[in-house]
Design a protein around this motif. Structure first.
Motif, PDB file in Angstrom:
ATOM      1  N   LEU A 111     -19.304  20.972 -47.194  1.00 29.31           N
ATOM      2  CA  LEU A 111     -20.467  20.174 -46.795  1.00 29.31           C
ATOM      3  C   LEU A 111     -21.247  19.667 -47.997  1.00 29.31           C
ATOM      4  CD1 LEU A 111     -22.117  22.177 -43.844  1.00 29.31           C
ATOM      5  CD2 LEU A 111     -21.172  19.875 -43.752  1.00 29.31           C
ATOM      6  N   PHE A 112     -21.379  20.515 -49.047  1.00 29.69           N
ATOM      7  CA  PHE A 112     -22.241  20.145 -50.172  1.00 29.69           C
ATOM      8  C   PHE A 112     -21.480  19.543 -51.341  1.00 29.69           C
ATOM      9  CE2 PHE A 112     -24.897  22.779 -47.562  1.00 29.69           C
ATOM     10  CZ  PHE A 112     -26.085  22.050 -47.563  1.00 29.69           C
ATOM     11  N   THR A 113     -20.210  19.176 -51.118  1.00 28.67           N
ATOM     12  CA  THR A 113     -19.486  18.401 -52.140  1.00 28.67           C
ATOM     13  C   THR A 113     -18.995  17.077 -51.568  1.00 28.67           C
ATOM     14  OG1 THR A 113     -17.520  19.694 -51.581  1.00 28.67           O
ATOM     15  CG2 THR A 113     -18.646  20.282 -53.621  1.00 28.67           C
ATOM     16  N   THR A 114     -19.212  16.847 -50.273  1.00 26.90           N
ATOM     17  CA  THR A 114     -18.696  15.644 -49.629  1.00 26.90           C
ATOM     18  C   THR A 114     -19.850  14.746 -49.203  1.00 26.90           C
ATOM     19  OG1 THR A 114     -16.966  17.062 -48.740  1.00 26.90           O
ATOM     20  CG2 THR A 114     -17.086  14.832 -47.848  1.00 26.90           C
ATOM     21  N   ASN A 115     -19.863  13.515 -49.723  1.00 26.64           N
ATOM     22  CA  ASN A 115     -20.879  12.523 -49.345  1.00 26.64           C
ATOM     23  C   ASN A 115     -22.314  13.049 -49.444  1.00 26.64           C
ATOM     24  OD1 ASN A 115     -18.811  10.739 -48.713  1.00 26.64           O
ATOM     25  ND2 ASN A 115     -18.642  11.542 -46.635  1.00 26.64           N
ATOM     26  N   ASN A 116     -22.586  13.816 -50.495  1.00 23.74           N
ATOM     27  CA  ASN A 116     -23.951  14.320 -50.672  1.00 23.74           C
ATOM     28  C   ASN A 116     -24.926  13.195 -50.979  1.00 23.74           C
ATOM     29  OD1 ASN A 116     -23.969  16.994 -50.193  1.00 23.74           O
ATOM     30  ND2 ASN A 116     -24.077  17.645 -52.312  1.00 23.74           N
ATOM     31  N   THR A 139     -27.771  13.827 -52.525  1.00 20.90           N
ATOM     32  CA  THR A 139     -28.343  14.204 -53.815  1.00 20.90           C
ATOM     33  C   THR A 139     -27.333  15.066 -54.557  1.00 20.90           C
ATOM     34  OG1 THR A 139     -29.310  16.211 -52.909  1.00 20.90           O
ATOM     35  CG2 THR A 139     -30.700  14.245 -52.891  1.00 20.90           C
ATOM     36  N   GLY A 140     -27.539  15.188 -55.862  1.00 16.86           N
ATOM     37  CA  GLY A 140     -26.653  16.063 -56.630  1.00 16.86           C
ATOM     38  C   GLY A 140     -26.903  17.515 -56.267  1.00 16.86           C
ATOM     39  N   CYS A 141     -25.835  18.267 -56.133  1.00 22.74           N
ATOM     40  CA  CYS A 141     -25.974  19.691 -55.816  1.00 22.74           C
ATOM     41  C   CYS A 141     -24.819  20.416 -56.498  1.00 22.74           C
ATOM     42  CB  CYS A 141     -25.921  19.895 -54.305  1.00 22.74           C
ATOM     43  SG  CYS A 141     -26.093  21.615 -53.828  1.00 22.74           S
ATOM     44  N   ARG A 142     -25.127  21.221 -57.508  1.00 15.62           N
ATOM     45  CA  ARG A 142     -24.054  21.808 -58.314  1.00 15.62           C
ATOM     46  C   ARG A 142     -23.676  23.231 -57.872  1.00 15.62           C
ATOM     47  NH1 ARG A 142     -20.997  20.813 -63.301  1.00 15.62           N
ATOM     48  NH2 ARG A 142     -19.811  22.738 -63.372  1.00 15.62           N
ATOM     49  N   PHE A 143     -24.668  23.962 -57.342  1.00 12.82           N
ATOM     50  CA  PHE A 143     -24.402  25.376 -57.037  1.00 12.82           C
ATOM     51  C   PHE A 143     -24.783  25.715 -55.595  1.00 12.82           C
ATOM     52  CE2 PHE A 143     -25.354  25.224 -61.581  1.00 12.82           C
ATOM     53  CZ  PHE A 143     -24.242  25.871 -62.103  1.00 12.82           C
ATOM     54  N   ILE A 144     -24.117  26.747 -55.067  1.00  7.58           N
ATOM     55  CA  ILE A 144     -24.613  27.431 -53.868  1.00  7.58           C
ATOM     56  C   ILE A 144     -25.205  28.747 -54.366  1.00  7.58           C
ATOM     57  CG2 ILE A 144     -24.038  28.455 -51.632  1.00  7.58           C
ATOM     58  CD1 ILE A 144     -21.483  26.816 -51.609  1.00  7.58           C
ATOM     59  N   THR A 145     -26.385  29.087 -53.871  1.00  5.54           N
ATOM     60  CA  THR A 145     -26.972  30.383 -54.232  1.00  5.54           C
ATOM     61  C   THR A 145     -27.218  31.199 -52.960  1.00  5.54           C
ATOM     62  OG1 THR A 145     -29.217  29.484 -54.134  1.00  5.54           O
ATOM     63  CG2 THR A 145     -28.157  29.502 -56.293  1.00  5.54           C
ATOM     64  N   VAL A 146     -27.318  32.489 -53.132  1.00  6.24           N
ATOM     65  CA  VAL A 146     -27.647  33.365 -52.008  1.00  6.24           C
ATOM     66  C   VAL A 146     -28.294  34.633 -52.560  1.00  6.24           C
ATOM     67  CG1 VAL A 146     -25.348  34.500 -51.960  1.00  6.24           C
ATOM     68  CG2 VAL A 146     -26.731  34.445 -49.895  1.00  6.24           C
ATOM     69  N   ASP A 147     -29.304  35.121 -51.837  1.00  7.42           N
ATOM     70  CA  ASP A 147     -29.866  36.439 -52.181  1.00  7.42           C
ATOM     71  C   ASP A 147     -29.082  37.456 -51.358  1.00  7.42           C
ATOM     72  OD1 ASP A 147     -31.740  35.183 -53.753  1.00  7.42           O
ATOM     73  OD2 ASP A 147     -33.306  35.210 -52.215  1.00  7.42           O
ATOM     74  N   ALA A 148     -28.014  37.976 -51.928  1.00 11.26           N
ATOM     75  CA  ALA A 148     -27.099  38.839 -51.169  1.00 11.26           C
ATOM     76  C   ALA A 148     -27.659  40.249 -51.053  1.00 11.26           C
ATOM     77  CB  ALA A 148     -25.741  38.879 -51.852  1.00 11.26           C
ATOM     78  N   TYR A 149     -27.578  40.817 -49.835  1.00 14.74           N
ATOM     79  CA  TYR A 149     -27.973  42.210 -49.657  1.00 14.74           C
ATOM     80  C   TYR A 149     -27.166  43.066 -50.624  1.00 14.74           C
ATOM     81  CZ  TYR A 149     -30.350  41.385 -45.159  1.00 14.74           C
ATOM     82  OH  TYR A 149     -31.206  40.975 -44.182  1.00 14.74           O
ATOM     83  N   LEU A 153     -20.073  24.658 -57.415  1.00 15.53           N
ATOM     84  CA  LEU A 153     -19.367  23.738 -56.512  1.00 15.53           C
ATOM     85  C   LEU A 153     -18.335  22.872 -57.241  1.00 15.53           C
ATOM     86  CD1 LEU A 153     -22.351  22.770 -54.211  1.00 15.53           C
ATOM     87  CD2 LEU A 153     -20.183  23.739 -53.431  1.00 15.53           C
ATOM     88  N   LYS A 154     -18.473  22.777 -58.567  1.00 17.19           N
ATOM     89  CA  LYS A 154     -17.472  22.014 -59.335  1.00 17.19           C
ATOM     90  C   LYS A 154     -16.105  22.694 -59.249  1.00 17.19           C
ATOM     91  CE  LYS A 154     -16.710  18.479 -61.916  1.00 17.19           C
ATOM     92  NZ  LYS A 154     -16.903  18.221 -63.299  1.00 17.19           N
ATOM     93  N   ARG A 155     -16.120  23.966 -58.930  1.00 16.43           N
ATOM     94  CA  ARG A 155     -14.853  24.716 -58.849  1.00 16.43           C
ATOM     95  C   ARG A 155     -14.218  24.622 -57.465  1.00 16.43           C
ATOM     96  NH1 ARG A 155     -15.816  30.556 -60.073  1.00 16.43           N
ATOM     97  NH2 ARG A 155     -13.588  30.587 -59.888  1.00 16.43           N
ATOM     98  N   TYR A 156     -14.896  23.968 -56.531  1.00  9.75           N
ATOM     99  CA  TYR A 156     -14.373  23.925 -55.160  1.00  9.75           C
ATOM    100  C   TYR A 156     -13.154  23.001 -55.065  1.00  9.75           C
ATOM    101  CZ  TYR A 156     -13.948  22.780 -50.235  1.00  9.75           C
ATOM    102  OH  TYR A 156     -13.452  22.568 -48.966  1.00  9.75           O
ATOM    103  N   GLN A 157     -12.103  23.544 -54.548  1.00  7.99           N
ATOM    104  CA  GLN A 157     -10.874  22.767 -54.323  1.00  7.99           C
ATOM    105  C   GLN A 157     -10.712  22.598 -52.816  1.00  7.99           C
ATOM    106  OE1 GLN A 157      -8.693  21.822 -56.739  1.00  7.99           O
ATOM    107  NE2 GLN A 157      -9.694  22.861 -58.444  1.00  7.99           N
ATOM    108  N   PRO A 158     -10.854  21.375 -52.286  1.00 12.11           N
ATOM    109  CA  PRO A 158     -10.653  21.210 -50.846  1.00 12.11           C
ATOM    110  C   PRO A 158      -9.215  21.564 -50.472  1.00 12.11           C
ATOM    111  CG  PRO A 158     -11.410  19.168 -51.876  1.00 12.11           C
ATOM    112  CD  PRO A 158     -11.126  20.124 -52.980  1.00 12.11           C
ATOM    113  N   PRO A 159      -9.012  22.137 -49.291  1.00 13.48           N
ATOM    114  CA  PRO A 159      -7.639  22.478 -48.904  1.00 13.48           C
ATOM    115  C   PRO A 159      -6.792  21.222 -48.797  1.00 13.48           C
ATOM    116  CG  PRO A 159      -9.172  22.799 -47.071  1.00 13.48           C
ATOM    117  CD  PRO A 159      -9.991  22.421 -48.264  1.00 13.48           C
ATOM    118  N   SER A 160      -5.514  21.309 -49.253  1.00  8.36           N
ATOM    119  CA  SER A 160      -4.649  20.118 -49.162  1.00  8.36           C
ATOM    120  C   SER A 160      -4.233  19.935 -47.709  1.00  8.36           C
ATOM    121  CB  SER A 160      -3.437  20.280 -50.066  1.00  8.36           C
ATOM    122  OG  SER A 160      -2.926  21.561 -49.909  1.00  8.36           O
ATOM    123  N   GLU A 161      -4.094  18.667 -47.315  1.00  7.58           N
ATOM    124  CA  GLU A 161      -3.753  18.333 -45.904  1.00  7.58           C
ATOM    125  C   GLU A 161      -2.399  18.924 -45.527  1.00  7.58           C
ATOM    126  OE1 GLU A 161      -5.711  16.103 -43.687  1.00  7.58           O
ATOM    127  OE2 GLU A 161      -7.165  16.876 -45.107  1.00  7.58           O
TER     128      GLU A 161
END
Ligand code: COA
Length: 200
Positions: free
Chosen positions: A142-147, A149-159, A192-200
């Motif tokens: 979702l955050f690498t396709t047709n964004n 705005t620029g968005c480079r990272f996903i963050t989370v406050d993980a338990y 997100l720069k490391r995200y490789q979409p699955p090949s069809e």
């Protein structure tokens, strides 16, 4: 009702609904992911957070329900905008080195753009069926396709719970720094720069 869906789930069966309006928030009311704080957020706080433009909340359901009934919610996930500061600070050196090596332009940015997974919960009857992994992959897409705005990272406050950090690590998230080692949650990130979409 939920148990009738278990063992029948395949990835193509899912649909992600963006929750809008009061009617659709009713489906949060009986949601139980086994964590009281998260349950309270989805049952009571999700709607005001959405109304105040603080978070968007998505619900994962099955596309096709059995017995002609709508699928119950299998999981919820919420997103908010976030930033990662680039200034050099203590306990932040490893990430700093990573930035210098992987984002040469970062020196022009005091903060790098990110999206935060505010809350994530899979219904307790469905945990361990890779629904959480499916949602993280969808988030990466979702955050690498047709964004807009620029968005480079996903963050989370993980338990800081072994199974939760293991879940994020397995999905290629890393700890941002060491300064939150003693806290109840630890900030983790995915580039997100490391995200490789699955090949069809
Ligand atoms: C954490 C959570 C979102 C994971 O979602 P999930 O659909 O159950 O996780 P997945 O099935 O995709 O698991 C992927 C990996 O995470 C780890 N994992 C997930 N649940 C685990 C558990 N109960 N015990 C140990 N490891 C676990 C495993 O390594 C698993 O890989 P494997 O199937 O190859 O063993 C879900 O369990 C949940 O909602 N928990 C309660 C709420 C919560 O803690 N939310 C996170 C807040 S930061």
């Amino acid at each position: 009702m939920l148990s009738s869906y278990r063992n029948k789930i395949e990835y193509g069966d899912f649909v992600l609904y963006n929750l809008r309006g009061l009617e659709e928030f009713k489906c949060c009311q009986h949601f139980d992911c086994g964590d009281d704080d998260l349950n309270e957020f989805f049952q009571c706080d999700a709607e005001p957070h959405k109304t105040e433009l603080l978070a968007t909340i998505y619900c994962l359901k099955l596309k096709k329900a059995t017995d002609g009934k709508d699928s119950p919610p299998l999981a919820f996930i919420s997103y908010s905008n976030d930033v990662i500061p680039t200034a050099k600070t203590k306990n932040f050196e490893a990430f700093q080195d990573y930035l210098t090596n992987s984002i040469p332009a970062q020196k022009h940015y005091p903060f790098l753009p990110a999206v935060k997974i505010g809350r994530l919960g899979v219904h307790k009857e469905y945990q361990g069926h890779h629904i959480g992994t499916y949602l993280l992959n969808l988030t990466k897409q979702l955050f690498t396709t047709n964004n807009r705005t620029g968005c480079r990272f996903i963050t989370v406050d993980a338990y800081k719970d072994h199974k939760v950090t293991k879940f994020y690590k397995k999905n290629d998230f890393q700890f941002l720094n060491d300064s939150d080692r003693g806290k109840k949650t630890r900030i983790m990130y995915f580039d997100l720069k490391r995200y490789q979409p699955p090949s069809e």
